[in-house]
Structures are given as structure tokens and as C-alpha cells.
Design a protein around this motif. Sequence first.
Motif, PDB file in Angstrom:
ATOM      1  N   THR A 131       0.832  -1.192   0.000  1.00  6.05           N
ATOM      2  CA  THR A 131       0.000   0.000   0.000  1.00  6.05           C
ATOM      3  C   THR A 131       0.868   1.244   0.000  1.00  6.05           C
ATOM      4  OG1 THR A 131      -1.636  -1.198   1.308  1.00  6.05           O
ATOM      5  CG2 THR A 131      -1.860   1.192   1.192  1.00  6.05           C
ATOM      6  N   GLN A 132       0.658   2.108  -0.978  1.00  2.85           N
ATOM      7  CA  GLN A 132       1.397   3.355  -1.016  1.00  2.85           C
ATOM      8  C   GLN A 132       0.846   4.310   0.027  1.00  2.85           C
ATOM      9  OE1 GLN A 132       4.105   4.081  -2.753  1.00  2.85           O
ATOM     10  NE2 GLN A 132       4.117   2.038  -3.668  1.00  2.85           N
ATOM     11  N   LEU A 133       1.732   5.054   0.670  1.00  3.62           N
ATOM     12  CA  LEU A 133       1.342   5.936   1.763  1.00  3.62           C
ATOM     13  C   LEU A 133       0.328   6.971   1.323  1.00  3.62           C
ATOM     14  CD1 LEU A 133       1.859   6.734   4.703  1.00  3.62           C
ATOM     15  CD2 LEU A 133       3.649   8.255   3.902  1.00  3.62           C
ATOM     16  N   THR A 134       0.450   7.498   0.106  1.00  4.14           N
ATOM     17  CA  THR A 134      -0.434   8.562  -0.352  1.00  4.14           C
ATOM     18  C   THR A 134      -1.869   8.077  -0.504  1.00  4.14           C
ATOM     19  OG1 THR A 134       0.252   8.030  -2.605  1.00  4.14           O
ATOM     20  CG2 THR A 134       1.357   9.858  -1.526  1.00  4.14           C
ATOM     21  N   GLU A 135      -2.087   6.778  -0.521  1.00  2.00           N
ATOM     22  CA  GLU A 135      -3.433   6.241  -0.675  1.00  2.00           C
ATOM     23  C   GLU A 135      -4.102   6.001   0.680  1.00  2.00           C
ATOM     24  OE1 GLU A 135      -2.902   2.691  -2.892  1.00  2.00           O
ATOM     25  OE2 GLU A 135      -2.083   3.691  -4.663  1.00  2.00           O
ATOM     26  N   LEU A 136      -3.379   6.258   1.730  1.00  2.40           N
ATOM     27  CA  LEU A 136      -3.896   5.906   3.048  1.00  2.40           C
ATOM     28  C   LEU A 136      -4.637   7.044   3.721  1.00  2.40           C
ATOM     29  CD1 LEU A 136      -0.813   4.010   4.472  1.00  2.40           C
ATOM     30  CD2 LEU A 136      -2.908   3.010   3.608  1.00  2.40           C
ATOM     31  N   ASP A 137      -5.661   6.692   4.452  1.00  2.00           N
ATOM     32  CA  ASP A 137      -6.288   7.611   5.396  1.00  2.00           C
ATOM     33  C   ASP A 137      -5.632   7.323   6.739  1.00  2.00           C
ATOM     34  OD1 ASP A 137      -9.715   8.195   6.604  1.00  2.00           O
ATOM     35  OD2 ASP A 137      -7.770   9.022   7.205  1.00  2.00           O
ATOM     36  N   TYR A 138      -4.714   8.245   7.172  1.00  2.99           N
ATOM     37  CA  TYR A 138      -3.886   7.930   8.332  1.00  2.99           C
ATOM     38  C   TYR A 138      -4.678   7.758   9.611  1.00  2.99           C
ATOM     39  CZ  TYR A 138      -4.104  12.788   9.990  1.00  2.99           C
ATOM     40  OH  TYR A 138      -4.519  13.999  10.455  1.00  2.99           O
ATOM     41  N   LYS A 139      -5.877   8.343   9.674  1.00  2.00           N
ATOM     42  CA  LYS A 139      -6.647   8.239  10.908  1.00  2.00           C
ATOM     43  C   LYS A 139      -7.171   6.821  11.135  1.00  2.00           C
ATOM     44  CE  LYS A 139      -8.156  13.072  11.071  1.00  2.00           C
ATOM     45  NZ  LYS A 139      -9.309  13.997  11.089  1.00  2.00           N
ATOM     46  N   THR A 140      -7.344   6.073  10.062  1.00  3.84           N
ATOM     47  CA  THR A 140      -7.939   4.754  10.214  1.00  3.84           C
ATOM     48  C   THR A 140      -7.038   3.617   9.727  1.00  3.84           C
ATOM     49  OG1 THR A 140      -9.000   4.970   8.048  1.00  3.84           O
ATOM     50  CG2 THR A 140     -10.259   5.691   9.965  1.00  3.84           C
ATOM     51  N   ARG A 141      -6.039   3.904   8.865  1.00  2.00           N
ATOM     52  CA  ARG A 141      -5.325   2.806   8.229  1.00  2.00           C
ATOM     53  C   ARG A 141      -3.824   2.789   8.494  1.00  2.00           C
ATOM     54  NH1 ARG A 141      -7.039   2.089   2.148  1.00  2.00           N
ATOM     55  NH2 ARG A 141      -5.908   0.144   2.541  1.00  2.00           N
ATOM     56  N   LEU A 142      -3.243   3.888   8.872  1.00  2.00           N
ATOM     57  CA  LEU A 142      -1.819   3.849   9.203  1.00  2.00           C
ATOM     58  C   LEU A 142      -1.624   3.128  10.532  1.00  2.00           C
ATOM     59  CD1 LEU A 142      -0.264   7.321   8.280  1.00  2.00           C
ATOM     60  CD2 LEU A 142       0.315   5.102   7.335  1.00  2.00           C
ATOM     61  N   PRO A 143      -0.563   2.346  10.669  1.00  2.00           N
ATOM     62  CA  PRO A 143      -0.289   1.665  11.943  1.00  2.00           C
ATOM     63  C   PRO A 143      -0.237   2.677  13.083  1.00  2.00           C
ATOM     64  CG  PRO A 143       1.171   0.872  10.217  1.00  2.00           C
ATOM     65  CD  PRO A 143       0.457   2.052   9.647  1.00  2.00           C
ATOM     66  N   ASP A 144      -0.943   2.406  14.160  1.00  2.00           N
ATOM     67  CA  ASP A 144      -1.076   3.399  15.223  1.00  2.00           C
ATOM     68  C   ASP A 144      -0.182   3.150  16.432  1.00  2.00           C
ATOM     69  OD1 ASP A 144      -2.342   1.170  16.152  1.00  2.00           O
ATOM     70  OD2 ASP A 144      -4.257   2.135  16.586  1.00  2.00           O
ATOM     71  N   THR A 145       0.706   2.149  16.347  1.00  2.00           N
ATOM     72  CA  THR A 145       1.657   1.905  17.416  1.00  2.00           C
ATOM     73  C   THR A 145       3.036   1.656  16.803  1.00  2.00           C
ATOM     74  OG1 THR A 145       1.423  -0.518  17.479  1.00  2.00           O
ATOM     75  CG2 THR A 145      -0.163   0.794  18.777  1.00  2.00           C
ATOM     76  N   PRO A 146       4.096   1.843  17.580  1.00  2.00           N
ATOM     77  CA  PRO A 146       5.450   1.588  17.063  1.00  2.00           C
ATOM     78  C   PRO A 146       5.636   0.155  16.566  1.00  2.00           C
ATOM     79  CG  PRO A 146       5.548   2.786  19.134  1.00  2.00           C
ATOM     80  CD  PRO A 146       4.126   2.381  18.952  1.00  2.00           C
ATOM     81  N   VAL A 147       5.094  -0.815  17.299  1.00  2.00           N
ATOM     82  CA  VAL A 147       5.254  -2.222  16.905  1.00  2.00           C
ATOM     83  C   VAL A 147       4.538  -2.483  15.585  1.00  2.00           C
ATOM     84  CG1 VAL A 147       4.744  -4.603  17.525  1.00  2.00           C
ATOM     85  CG2 VAL A 147       5.573  -3.009  19.273  1.00  2.00           C
ATOM     86  N   LYS A 148       3.323  -1.961  15.445  1.00  2.00           N
ATOM     87  CA  LYS A 148       2.569  -2.158  14.206  1.00  2.00           C
ATOM     88  C   LYS A 148       3.263  -1.485  13.024  1.00  2.00           C
ATOM     89  CE  LYS A 148      -2.023  -2.622  16.312  1.00  2.00           C
ATOM     90  NZ  LYS A 148      -3.374  -1.996  16.450  1.00  2.00           N
TER      91      LYS A 148
END
Length: 322
Positions: free
Chosen positions: A2-19
Motif C-alpha cells: 500500500t502506497q502511503l499517499t493512498e492511506l487515510d492515516y486516521k484509520t489505516r496507518l499503523p497506530d503503534t510503534p510495533v505495528k
Amino acid sequence: MTQLTELDYKTRLPDTPVKLCLSLFTGALTPHSLWQSAPFRRKFLLRALIMPVSTFKVLNMITQHPAYPELLQAQPRLPCRLHRPYLSNQLTRRECTDAIIFHYKKITALLDETAFIKHLSGEGIRLCSFSGKDGGDYYINFISTRKLDREGEASLILKRADGQMLAEITFTLCEKEQQAVIITGGLQGPNNPDSQQIVQAATKNLYGIFPKKLVFEALLVIARLFNVSRILAVSNKAHVYSSLRYKNRQKHMHADYDSFWEMVGGVPTDRAMFSLPLATTRKGFEEIASKKRAEYRRRYELLDKLTAQIETGFRLKVAMSF
């Protein structure tokens, strides 16, 4: 992938350091083509396991940052920044970790959201623009660029109107003894075959001011605006490209750091660093030969214009708390 520009960071970007670590390792997240390389990703995970504390701290800073997607896309090697020599070969990993975290905390506090994202863009923030003796235009941008990421997190870059780079100085904001400090990790001029002629022409058009001296003067203005108490700079010996790891990259060092820092009044300190002045001293006109006074007057006018534009620009862009 998944390219970063296609992501909605509020719901799809990993929300923890481990993730985030796992998403980068598996290739589920590729903020840059570098992360499409399986060997690159395997090295990242191995080094993250070897130095878990520092890696965790940086990844945590990224995932908690309000401009998380823009930061990761602009600085795609930020998750593995500490896995290689960074800023100065004289700094410990802990010092480098603290420097990166403090830098983004400070810059985020100083700039409003729009300006912060702008400084991550390919263009950066236009701090000032001016004309030279021949009428040609020049400008200085404040930018965070991945191509200089080994030497620091932010750069001031002087260019001609046609985009030719004339000088760039790269630094990171750090904290020492509860005071903001700048560590300058890079200073470069153009890397063209005719770079000497380019610099000579620019110096003549800038009323005798060397391009590197001009970006240094801009750095002094930034230091005052950011309430910096001290400016440190790497020597030739302390530059990251002097590390054994980068022995084959030493050809990229086109600047004699020691000579330049001494020219601007720098004083050698411990750990192969220079302590730089927070302000430069100008000659009084009575000290200048009469035939050169007009040139010096225009030189000082240019420096005053540069200072005024940078101060005005940042006052318009910094957060209300500044």
C-alpha cells in the motif's frame, strides 16, 4: 503493498510503534521505493531488534506526530535513521535519538500545521528572495529533505532562480542542559563540473558574499527566532561521511568544514566539534577603504533584507504559542 499517499492515516496507518515496524518489515506499508526492497526491510528488522529502545522511541514519535503520513513520506528513512551513522560520528546513539525526537517536537511547536507540512514538501518554505548585482534572482528555502537526512533533519538551501543550488546547510535542533542547541551536520556547495565558476559568479553577484556564508547568515537568523542558545558544527573528522561505514562516500564531501567554521569565527571544542558565534561582526565603514565602501554598503543591505524577510516570514508561519 500500500502506497502511503493512498492511506487515510486516521484509520489505516499503523497506530503503534510495533505495528509500524511490522508493516514496514512486511512491505504492507511502503512510504518510498526503498521499502519495496526485501533485503532493505530485512536489515531494518534485524537492526531494530539489535537496538530496540532507540528504534521504538523514534517509531513512537512518528506514530504520535500530527503530520504522521507527511512526515513518513518526506523522510522515509526516519524509521531506520539510527541504524546508520547520523549527524556526527562523535554522538552516541542515545544522543542521536534524543536529538531527532527533540527536533520534531520543537519544530512542530514552532510552526503551524500548514507550515510544518510545507517544509516537508519538495519545495519547502520560501524564507527570502532577492536580486543580485546583475539583476538575477536568488532565494533561500527552509526544507526537510531525505537526500540530506544523514546530516540532519532540516536544511537551508540557496538557489538561483533557475534552480541551480549554490549552497546548503543542514542541521538538527537538539537539547543540551535544557537549552535548545543547533548541531550543523552538513555544509555543501554545488556538485557540478563547473561548480567553481558557478560559485565565483554567484559571489560576485552577491556583492562579495560567498553562497555558504549567506546560508550561514540565514542560519543565525533561524537560531535567534528559535531561541537557540548555542550552535555547534561538525569538523571534517566528525562528519558522518568520515565514519568507517561511509568510507566509500567520502568523495561526496566537497567542503572543508574546519576552514569554513574558522572563517566565520568558530572555535574548536571537544568531540571534534566547533562552537559557532550566534552573530557575526561587521566592519565599520571607517575601517573600509573608500573605494570598497559602496560594495560593503550593498552587502550589508542584502544581509539586512535577508534578515527582515526571514523574520517576517516565520512570524507569519509560526504557531500562535511562539
